[in-house]
Design a protein around this motif. Sequence first.
Motif, mmCIF file in Angstrom:
data_model
loop_
_atom_site.group_PDB
_atom_site.id
_atom_site.type_symbol
_atom_site.label_atom_id
_atom_site.label_comp_id
_atom_site.label_asym_id
_atom_site.label_seq_id
_atom_site.Cartn_x
_atom_site.Cartn_y
_atom_site.Cartn_z
ATOM 1 N N UNK A 4 -24.962 33.843 0.732
ATOM 2 C CA UNK A 4 -25.211 32.445 0.362
ATOM 3 C C UNK A 4 -24.595 32.137 -0.991
ATOM 4 N N UNK A 5 -24.075 30.919 -1.149
ATOM 5 C CA UNK A 5 -23.615 30.509 -2.489
ATOM 6 C C UNK A 5 -24.774 30.097 -3.407
ATOM 7 N N UNK A 6 -25.995 30.153 -2.895
ATOM 8 C CA UNK A 6 -27.189 29.919 -3.721
ATOM 9 C C UNK A 6 -27.272 28.540 -4.345
ATOM 10 N N UNK A 7 -26.897 27.537 -3.578
ATOM 11 C CA UNK A 7 -27.157 26.186 -4.073
ATOM 12 C C UNK A 7 -28.665 25.949 -4.070
ATOM 13 N N UNK A 8 -29.341 26.535 -3.069
ATOM 14 C CA UNK A 8 -30.803 26.433 -2.963
ATOM 15 C C UNK A 8 -31.373 27.849 -2.802
ATOM 16 N N UNK A 9 -30.842 28.760 -3.627
ATOM 17 C CA UNK A 9 -31.318 30.152 -3.649
ATOM 18 C C UNK A 9 -31.500 30.778 -2.268
ATOM 19 N N UNK A 10 -30.455 30.738 -1.479
ATOM 20 C CA UNK A 10 -30.481 31.464 -0.208
ATOM 21 C C UNK A 10 -30.904 30.628 0.979
ATOM 22 N N UNK A 11 -31.503 29.461 0.732
ATOM 23 C CA UNK A 11 -31.849 28.573 1.852
ATOM 24 C C UNK A 11 -30.616 27.775 2.306
ATOM 25 N N UNK A 41 -23.537 33.163 5.922
ATOM 26 C CA UNK A 41 -23.323 34.141 6.989
ATOM 27 C C UNK A 41 -24.681 34.740 7.343
ATOM 28 N N UNK A 42 -25.120 34.479 8.583
ATOM 29 C CA UNK A 42 -26.451 34.927 9.001
ATOM 30 C C UNK A 42 -26.522 36.438 9.238
ATOM 31 N N UNK A 43 -25.356 37.068 9.329
ATOM 32 C CA UNK A 43 -25.368 38.500 9.654
ATOM 33 C C UNK A 43 -24.817 39.363 8.522
ATOM 34 N N UNK A 44 -24.892 38.830 7.310
ATOM 35 C CA UNK A 44 -24.490 39.619 6.142
ATOM 36 C C UNK A 44 -25.508 39.402 5.038
ATOM 37 N N UNK A 45 -25.630 40.388 4.161
ATOM 38 C CA UNK A 45 -26.597 40.306 3.062
ATOM 39 C C UNK A 45 -25.936 39.659 1.842
ATOM 40 N N UNK A 46 -26.680 38.871 1.128
ATOM 41 C CA UNK A 46 -26.194 38.248 -0.103
ATOM 42 C C UNK A 46 -25.667 39.332 -1.050
ATOM 43 N N UNK A 47 -24.468 39.122 -1.589
ATOM 44 C CA UNK A 47 -23.854 40.150 -2.452
ATOM 45 C C UNK A 47 -24.817 40.642 -3.529
ATOM 46 N N UNK A 48 -25.480 39.721 -4.194
ATOM 47 C CA UNK A 48 -26.362 40.093 -5.307
ATOM 48 C C UNK A 48 -27.549 40.944 -4.846
ATOM 49 N N UNK A 49 -27.908 40.838 -3.561
ATOM 50 C CA UNK A 49 -29.108 41.542 -3.075
ATOM 51 C C UNK A 49 -28.785 42.939 -2.549
ATOM 52 N N UNK A 75 -27.028 24.896 7.526
ATOM 53 C CA UNK A 75 -26.374 26.079 6.969
ATOM 54 C C UNK A 75 -25.884 25.686 5.582
ATOM 55 N N UNK A 76 -25.143 26.591 4.952
ATOM 56 C CA UNK A 76 -24.423 26.231 3.734
ATOM 57 C C UNK A 76 -23.173 25.450 4.136
ATOM 58 N N UNK A 77 -22.672 24.614 3.243
ATOM 59 C CA UNK A 77 -21.365 23.980 3.520
ATOM 60 C C UNK A 77 -20.250 25.015 3.406
ATOM 61 N N UNK A 78 -20.590 26.219 2.956
ATOM 62 C CA UNK A 78 -19.587 27.289 2.889
ATOM 63 C C UNK A 78 -19.653 28.203 4.112
ATOM 64 N N UNK A 79 -20.508 27.870 5.062
ATOM 65 C CA UNK A 79 -20.510 28.627 6.318
ATOM 66 C C UNK A 79 -19.201 28.326 7.050
ATOM 67 N N UNK A 80 -18.568 29.360 7.648
ATOM 68 C CA UNK A 80 -17.297 29.119 8.364
ATOM 69 C C UNK A 80 -17.394 27.993 9.398
ATOM 70 N N UNK A 81 -18.551 27.856 10.041
ATOM 71 C CA UNK A 81 -18.687 26.743 11.007
ATOM 72 C C UNK A 81 -18.449 25.404 10.323
ATOM 73 N N UNK A 82 -19.021 25.230 9.148
ATOM 74 C CA UNK A 82 -18.887 23.924 8.493
ATOM 75 C C UNK A 82 -17.479 23.741 7.924
ATOM 76 N N UNK A 83 -16.924 24.840 7.429
ATOM 77 C CA UNK A 83 -15.553 24.739 6.904
ATOM 78 C C UNK A 83 -14.618 24.252 8.020
ATOM 79 N N UNK A 84 -14.803 24.816 9.203
ATOM 80 C CA UNK A 84 -14.008 24.339 10.340
ATOM 81 C C UNK A 84 -14.381 22.914 10.715
ATOM 82 N N UNK A 85 -15.670 22.671 10.771
ATOM 83 C CA UNK A 85 -16.164 21.370 11.214
ATOM 84 C C UNK A 85 -15.603 20.226 10.369
ATOM 85 N N UNK A 86 -15.489 20.454 9.083
ATOM 86 C CA UNK A 86 -15.025 19.372 8.211
ATOM 87 C C UNK A 86 -13.502 19.319 8.126
ATOM 88 N N UNK A 87 -12.833 20.309 8.760
ATOM 89 C CA UNK A 87 -11.371 20.373 8.594
ATOM 90 C C UNK A 87 -10.652 19.249 9.334
#
Length: 546
Positions: free
Chosen positions: A56-63, A67-75, A104-116
């Motif tokens: 997560x880019x942590x705009x809302x601390x992980x909410x 990527x639902x199948x990867x752990x936050x780098x900091x964690x 999701x985050x706006x940085x989720x690949x789905x949204x990146x594609x969706x807004x493209x």
Amino acid sequence: MNKKWWKEVVVYQIYPRSFKDSNGDGIGDLQGIIEKLDYLTELGIDVLWLSPIYKSPNDDNGYDIADYQAIMDEFGTMEDFDRLLTKAHQRGLRIIMDLVINHTSDEHPWFIESRSSGDNPKRDYYIWRPPINGKEPNNWLSRFSGSAWEWDQKTGEYYLHLFSKKQPDLNWRNPRVKEEIFAIIKWWLDKGIDGFRMDVINLIGKAEGLHDSVRPGSSERWANQPLTHQILREMNQELLSKYDIMTIGETPFVNPEIGSLYVRKEREELNMIFHFEHVALPDLSGENLLKFKHIQQKWYSLINNQGWLSQYLANHDQPRPVSKYGDDREYHQQSAKLLATMLLTLPGTPFIYQGEEIGMTNVAFQAIEDYNDIRMLNQYKEEVGRGSKPAEVFKKLQPLSRDNSRTPMQWDDTANAGFTTGTPWLGVNPNYREINVRAARAKADSILHYYQQLISFRKNNWPLIYGDYIPLLEEDTRVYCYLRKYQAQLILVVLNFSGEEVSVSPELAIPLAGFKPLFGNYSLPKSCVKIDTICLLPYEARVYSS
Ligand code: GLC
Ligand code: CA
């Protein structure tokens, strides 16, 4: 009563960012949780709920999940998670994950594609609408201030975000969204986790047509829609029911009638929900105590026998209960223990939030810059932008800030409360020198030991789990009193929510003399002159058994 493990457990919520930092970067992590498993086992809890740990880019601390199948780098890493799960299971601790699928985050690949582009295959994963008369498609407001619509210059449309603009809402009318999310849920369940807390789950389905709300801020077009129930039922039937897990939905904007639709057994949706009726009360004194009793009674009578309740006073979005409902100064110990007594004796599965067990309090940082909570910061900006005095807005928002509960866990009285050797991501509450785990462990009558004893007491007393809930002294504005009854065993709970001495005479089928005091937050029950009268000291809590 149908017996289930998730009715008998005590759950402990971890906000990983603030729990324990193992590598000195100032941010709590999975290794930090592993290091504290002994502490959690000692406390006696059965289930850990982890606030989001996904990438997560942590705009809302992980909410805001990228990527639902990867752990936050900091964690940490997925290996760290697997180790945590194994080690927890070895100790008999279960783990439930936070499932954030309204957005999701706006940085989720789905949204990146969706807004493209407007015709991208993933366009319809999110909720896009053209402007109406050059403006937002409707009057909906974000929970984090301002319009719920964000303009996208590139494709000339707005997207919906009920939370921050970096949290675009998923389009649950799209069957592909359902397939993708269900596959992710299955992937986590196959890993062996023990359930989910589902973030704002009652908001996932939006009303057909996306028409204006009655009032800009009102929720009737996006909360508790038929689509949401349909998805939950499918999720349960296709997936959840195949595993031995627990599920709890976070559901703002519900009363008992609406709430019961999520948890009634025959509807096959969720095991429990978190409602917000009680935490909406500003305190628990006088008339508000009456309202609180009424809320408990309503939920109990509607849900009992048909579903199951949860109990909570704290979480990462709420102020600290000892500050809000108790007295965090003169009666800090007593009122924290009073709240513990109530939490662990009311009907429903109890949820303890990290730090509650040592009586952690609200914090008052000096300046708005010291705060991180996006809800607070957005509201501050909005109100100051409208011309309100900054100092006044700041003062008003301070006690409501979600950072009250997000300050680092207070482990000991060394620098940064033993949370980190580096610089903590959010300031430590300066009272950590007095309020911390090490001090609490060393003190026989600490809040921590009281929680320990109560948790084990609860497990050994079925009336507290499966017993009926019978309210007494319903009109008393200072004392909350109730019975829990299972077969022939009665447990009487008496809680003085005032800072004064009070005596009460509950009407009981068997005389008070037939009850023996078992538990309390003062060393000795003061004996009364009159038989059948209970005299209580300020914030005194007492538990009797027949
Ligand atoms: C829930 C979470 C809160 C988050 C929001 C949006 O209310 O508890 O922390 O900001 O959902 O995901
Ligand atoms: Ca760290």
